[in-house]
Design a protein around this motif. Sequence first.
Motif, PDB file in Angstrom:
ATOM      1  N   THR A  62       0.834  -1.213   0.000  1.00 23.84           N
ATOM      2  CA  THR A  62       0.000   0.000   0.000  1.00 23.84           C
ATOM      3  C   THR A  62       0.866   1.260   0.000  1.00 23.84           C
ATOM      4  OG1 THR A  62      -1.694  -1.205   1.190  1.00 23.84           O
ATOM      5  CG2 THR A  62      -1.904   1.177   1.164  1.00 23.84           C
ATOM      6  N   GLY A  73      -1.423   8.728  10.289  1.00 22.89           N
ATOM      7  CA  GLY A  73      -1.373   7.272  10.461  1.00 22.89           C
ATOM      8  C   GLY A  73       0.072   6.808  10.550  1.00 22.89           C
ATOM      9  N   ARG A  74       0.341   5.940  11.517  1.00 22.95           N
ATOM     10  CA  ARG A  74       1.725   5.479  11.718  1.00 22.95           C
ATOM     11  C   ARG A  74       1.801   3.948  11.776  1.00 22.95           C
ATOM     12  NH1 ARG A  74       2.703   7.041  18.109  1.00 22.95           N
ATOM     13  NH2 ARG A  74       0.530   6.821  18.733  1.00 22.95           N
ATOM     14  N   SER A  75       0.932   3.284  11.000  1.00 21.68           N
ATOM     15  CA  SER A  75       0.960   1.816  11.021  1.00 21.68           C
ATOM     16  C   SER A  75       2.204   1.293  10.294  1.00 21.68           C
ATOM     17  CB  SER A  75      -0.292   1.244  10.357  1.00 21.68           C
ATOM     18  OG  SER A  75      -0.247   1.469   8.965  1.00 21.68           O
ATOM     19  N   HIS A 131      -0.725  11.305  14.227  1.00 20.91           N
ATOM     20  CA  HIS A 131      -1.448  10.132  14.763  1.00 20.91           C
ATOM     21  C   HIS A 131      -2.499  10.604  15.757  1.00 20.91           C
ATOM     22  CE1 HIS A 131       1.271  10.791  18.093  1.00 20.91           C
ATOM     23  NE2 HIS A 131       2.247  10.817  17.200  1.00 20.91           N
ATOM     24  N   SER A 132      -3.043   9.658  16.505  1.00 19.78           N
ATOM     25  CA  SER A 132      -4.196  10.018  17.345  1.00 19.78           C
ATOM     26  C   SER A 132      -3.839  10.937  18.507  1.00 19.78           C
ATOM     27  CB  SER A 132      -4.884   8.751  17.876  1.00 19.78           C
ATOM     28  OG  SER A 132      -4.022   8.060  18.742  1.00 19.78           O
ATOM     29  N   ALA A 192      -4.188   7.757   6.259  1.00 20.74           N
ATOM     30  CA  ALA A 192      -4.298   6.293   6.459  1.00 20.74           C
ATOM     31  C   ALA A 192      -4.757   6.105   7.893  1.00 20.74           C
ATOM     32  CB  ALA A 192      -2.962   5.625   6.201  1.00 20.74           C
ATOM     33  N   ILE A 193      -6.005   6.466   8.126  1.00 18.81           N
ATOM     34  CA  ILE A 193      -6.525   6.600   9.500  1.00 18.81           C
ATOM     35  C   ILE A 193      -7.500   5.484   9.847  1.00 18.81           C
ATOM     36  CG2 ILE A 193      -7.585   8.220  11.133  1.00 18.81           C
ATOM     37  CD1 ILE A 193      -7.152  10.433   8.974  1.00 18.81           C
ATOM     38  N   GLY A 194      -8.414   5.206   8.933  1.00 18.66           N
ATOM     39  CA  GLY A 194      -9.459   4.233   9.241  1.00 18.66           C
ATOM     40  C   GLY A 194     -10.660   4.875   9.917  1.00 18.66           C
ATOM     41  N   MET A 232     -13.375  11.619   8.068  1.00 18.46           N
ATOM     42  CA  MET A 232     -12.903  12.478   9.163  1.00 18.46           C
ATOM     43  C   MET A 232     -12.282  13.787   8.652  1.00 18.46           C
ATOM     44  SD  MET A 232     -10.017  11.514  11.984  1.00 18.46           S
ATOM     45  CE  MET A 232      -8.744  12.753  11.843  1.00 18.46           C
ATOM     46  N   VAL A 255      -5.973   6.920   1.650  1.00 19.67           N
ATOM     47  CA  VAL A 255      -5.707   5.475   1.692  1.00 19.67           C
ATOM     48  C   VAL A 255      -6.857   4.723   2.381  1.00 19.67           C
ATOM     49  CG1 VAL A 255      -4.089   3.699   2.521  1.00 19.67           C
ATOM     50  CG2 VAL A 255      -3.210   5.888   1.693  1.00 19.67           C
ATOM     51  N   GLY A 256      -7.602   5.407   3.200  1.00 16.96           N
ATOM     52  CA  GLY A 256      -8.641   4.773   4.020  1.00 16.96           C
ATOM     53  C   GLY A 256      -9.683   4.002   3.206  1.00 16.96           C
ATOM     54  N   ILE A 257     -10.061   2.852   3.734  1.00 18.86           N
ATOM     55  CA  ILE A 257     -11.205   2.115   3.166  1.00 18.86           C
ATOM     56  C   ILE A 257     -12.098   1.788   4.353  1.00 18.86           C
ATOM     57  CG2 ILE A 257     -11.986   0.061   1.904  1.00 18.86           C
ATOM     58  CD1 ILE A 257      -9.220  -0.129   0.626  1.00 18.86           C
ATOM     59  N   ASN A 258     -13.211   2.477   4.441  1.00 21.58           N
ATOM     60  CA  ASN A 258     -14.064   2.353   5.631  1.00 21.58           C
ATOM     61  C   ASN A 258     -15.508   2.079   5.217  1.00 21.58           C
ATOM     62  OD1 ASN A 258     -11.825   3.528   7.274  1.00 21.58           O
ATOM     63  ND2 ASN A 258     -12.311   5.354   6.053  1.00 21.58           N
ATOM     64  N   GLY A 282      -6.459   1.803  -3.362  1.00 16.17           N
ATOM     65  CA  GLY A 282      -6.775   0.383  -3.198  1.00 16.17           C
ATOM     66  C   GLY A 282      -6.614  -0.405  -4.482  1.00 16.17           C
ATOM     67  N   THR A 306      -2.916  -1.198  -5.113  1.00 18.73           N
ATOM     68  CA  THR A 306      -2.232  -2.092  -4.168  1.00 18.73           C
ATOM     69  C   THR A 306      -2.113  -3.518  -4.707  1.00 18.73           C
ATOM     70  OG1 THR A 306      -2.964  -0.721  -2.324  1.00 18.73           O
ATOM     71  CG2 THR A 306      -2.253  -2.948  -1.784  1.00 18.73           C
TER      72      THR A 306
HETATM   73  P1  NDP Z   1      -4.220   1.293  11.695  1.00 17.17           P
HETATM   74  O1  NDP Z   1      -5.443   1.192  12.531  1.00 17.17           O
HETATM   75  O2  NDP Z   1      -3.114   0.328  11.890  1.00 17.17           O
HETATM   76  O3  NDP Z   1      -3.609   2.762  11.867  1.00 17.17           O
HETATM   77  C1  NDP Z   1      -4.424   3.901  11.897  1.00 17.17           C
HETATM   78  C2  NDP Z   1      -3.578   5.102  12.219  1.00 17.17           C
HETATM   79  O4  NDP Z   1      -4.431   6.231  12.242  1.00 17.17           O
HETATM   80  C3  NDP Z   1      -2.919   5.011  13.596  1.00 17.17           C
HETATM   81  O5  NDP Z   1      -1.590   5.462  13.508  1.00 17.17           O
HETATM   82  C4  NDP Z   1      -3.771   5.932  14.462  1.00 17.17           C
HETATM   83  O6  NDP Z   1      -3.052   6.609  15.477  1.00 17.17           O
HETATM   84  C5  NDP Z   1      -4.249   6.957  13.450  1.00 17.17           C
HETATM   85  N1  NDP Z   1      -5.500   7.560  13.875  1.00 17.17           N
HETATM   86  C6  NDP Z   1      -6.646   6.921  14.210  1.00 17.17           C
HETATM   87  N2  NDP Z   1      -7.597   7.828  14.578  1.00 17.17           N
HETATM   88  C7  NDP Z   1      -7.010   9.037  14.467  1.00 17.17           C
HETATM   89  C8  NDP Z   1      -7.458  10.359  14.699  1.00 17.17           C
HETATM   90  N3  NDP Z   1      -8.707  10.631  15.117  1.00 17.17           N
HETATM   91  N4  NDP Z   1      -6.601  11.381  14.489  1.00 17.17           N
HETATM   92  C9  NDP Z   1      -5.337  11.141  14.049  1.00 17.17           C
HETATM   93  N5  NDP Z   1      -4.856   9.916  13.810  1.00 17.17           N
HETATM   94  C10 NDP Z   1      -5.683   8.880  14.013  1.00 17.17           C
HETATM   95  O7  NDP Z   1      -4.732   1.290  10.191  1.00 17.17           O
HETATM   96  P2  NDP Z   1      -3.998   0.932   8.794  1.00 17.17           P
HETATM   97  O8  NDP Z   1      -2.802   1.786   8.594  1.00 17.17           O
HETATM   98  O9  NDP Z   1      -3.882  -0.525   8.651  1.00 17.17           O
HETATM   99  O10 NDP Z   1      -5.141   1.379   7.777  1.00 17.17           O
HETATM  100  C11 NDP Z   1      -5.589   2.715   7.727  1.00 17.17           C
HETATM  101  C12 NDP Z   1      -6.703   2.828   6.720  1.00 17.17           C
HETATM  102  O11 NDP Z   1      -6.217   2.441   5.450  1.00 17.17           O
HETATM  103  C13 NDP Z   1      -7.900   1.890   7.001  1.00 17.17           C
HETATM  104  O12 NDP Z   1      -9.085   2.542   6.587  1.00 17.17           O
HETATM  105  C14 NDP Z   1      -7.630   0.690   6.114  1.00 17.17           C
HETATM  106  O13 NDP Z   1      -8.806   0.031   5.745  1.00 17.17           O
HETATM  107  C15 NDP Z   1      -6.991   1.365   4.917  1.00 17.17           C
HETATM  108  N6  NDP Z   1      -6.094   0.507   4.149  1.00 17.17           N
HETATM  109  C16 NDP Z   1      -6.173   0.623   2.804  1.00 17.17           C
HETATM  110  C17 NDP Z   1      -5.361  -0.126   2.009  1.00 17.17           C
HETATM  111  C18 NDP Z   1      -5.404   0.121   0.528  1.00 17.17           C
HETATM  112  O14 NDP Z   1      -4.883  -0.667  -0.233  1.00 17.17           O
HETATM  113  N7  NDP Z   1      -5.981   1.230   0.074  1.00 17.17           N
HETATM  114  C19 NDP Z   1      -4.470  -1.143   2.555  1.00 17.17           C
HETATM  115  C20 NDP Z   1      -4.346  -1.091   4.003  1.00 17.17           C
HETATM  116  C21 NDP Z   1      -5.184  -0.306   4.755  1.00 17.17           C
HETATM  117  P3  NDP Z   1      -2.367   5.820  16.729  1.00 17.17           P
HETATM  118  O15 NDP Z   1      -1.160   5.150  16.154  1.00 17.17           O
HETATM  119  O16 NDP Z   1      -2.041   6.879  17.685  1.00 17.17           O
HETATM  120  O17 NDP Z   1      -3.397   4.833  17.206  1.00 17.17           O
END
Ligand code: NDP
Length: 285
Positions: free
Chosen positions: A137, A161-163, A185-186, A204-206, A210, A225-228, A261, A264
């Motif tokens: 991704t 996002g910091r995943s 991040h959050s 990339a928040i999820g 937002m 990047v989000g898919i929700n 998506g 990817t």
């Molecule tokens: P994770 O849950 O692992 O990470 C989410 C990140 O967002 C974390 O670092 C979190 O912070 C941060 N976050 C959450 N809420 C907030 C907020 N209110 N304000 C600021 N930061 C916030 O998710 P992924 O990285 O795995 O996935 C993110 C999104 O991307 C999802 O919607 C997923 O479905 C999508 N995705 C899409 C793909 C694609 O191919 N397009 C592939 C993989 C994922 P903290 O670390 O502090 O918790």
Amino acid sequence: MNIILKGSPVANAIKQQVAQRISAVRQTVTLGIIRFGEKPSDLYYEKNIQKTCSSIGMNSQVIVFKKTAFSHVEKKINAIVNAADIHGIVLFSPLPPMIDSRAIYQMIPVEKDIDGLNMHTAGALYTGGSCTFPPCTADACLALLKFYNIDLPGKYCVIIGRSLTVGKPLSLLLLNENATVTICHSHTKQLAQMTRQADILITAIGQARMITAEFVNKNQTVLDVGINADPHRPGCYCGDVDFEQVSPIVKRITPVPGGIGSITTAILCEHTFTAFQQQSTADTK
Ligand code: NDP
């Protein structure tokens, strides 16, 4: 005027190139897909991967672990990841809580770790090493920016996002392209104030929709990047960005679905073919 950065032209260009490379080698190239359980999002992703593989002449093999098999997981995974006829491995995460994810990721040989899961692969990305694969991704985001000739050197990129699969590896990929990068991040304070300063904003928040008008500026490129699950349209998906509100403001934006998506899975196949080539070269040495 804003520009919609669609994923399909990028994905099609990658797929076409990989299909040509596969037909030239006249050998079976196989992607191994490991899935735990029957999560709908995993099944959806799996179907897309299989469709993409068959469209370009790549073989895919799905290995499913049902609940009853969890105690034997390590032994079975070891056999699968080391099978000579599987050239790349994708493993849907997060894994069930009773499984030690890190231990499983470490079992994937570096040369087959096409989605950048194990520590050696992550380390190679961190130190600028070659011959390994960044998470697909994160690589898809870079592929889109390059395809649309979006300049990176000196540009200010903000990633929310910091995943391990998106935010962190993408920050390194962008840094390698001489961008200046901030990860939020959050716990980030005054998030909107930070994101408004970006030339390129990547979410990339999820969190569905937002990112609203207050988070962006009119010269910005936004990659969503989000898919929700869409709270307004049951059964549909949406991004982290409120597309209706944000797209008329910013310079360029990716849609969801139809954005990152879709790229990817193409990247996943590209990495698998490169892994196959590297393994074939190593075998002939
Ligand atoms: P994770 O849950 O692992 O990470 C989410 C990140 O967002 C974390 O670092 C979190 O912070 C941060 N976050 C959450 N809420 C907030 C907020 N209110 N304000 C600021 N930061 C916030 O998710 P992924 O990285 O795995 O996935 C993110 C999104 O991307 C999802 O919607 C997923 O479905 C999508 N995705 C899409 C793909 C694609 O191919 N397009 C592939 C993989 C994922 P903290 O670390 O502090 O918790």
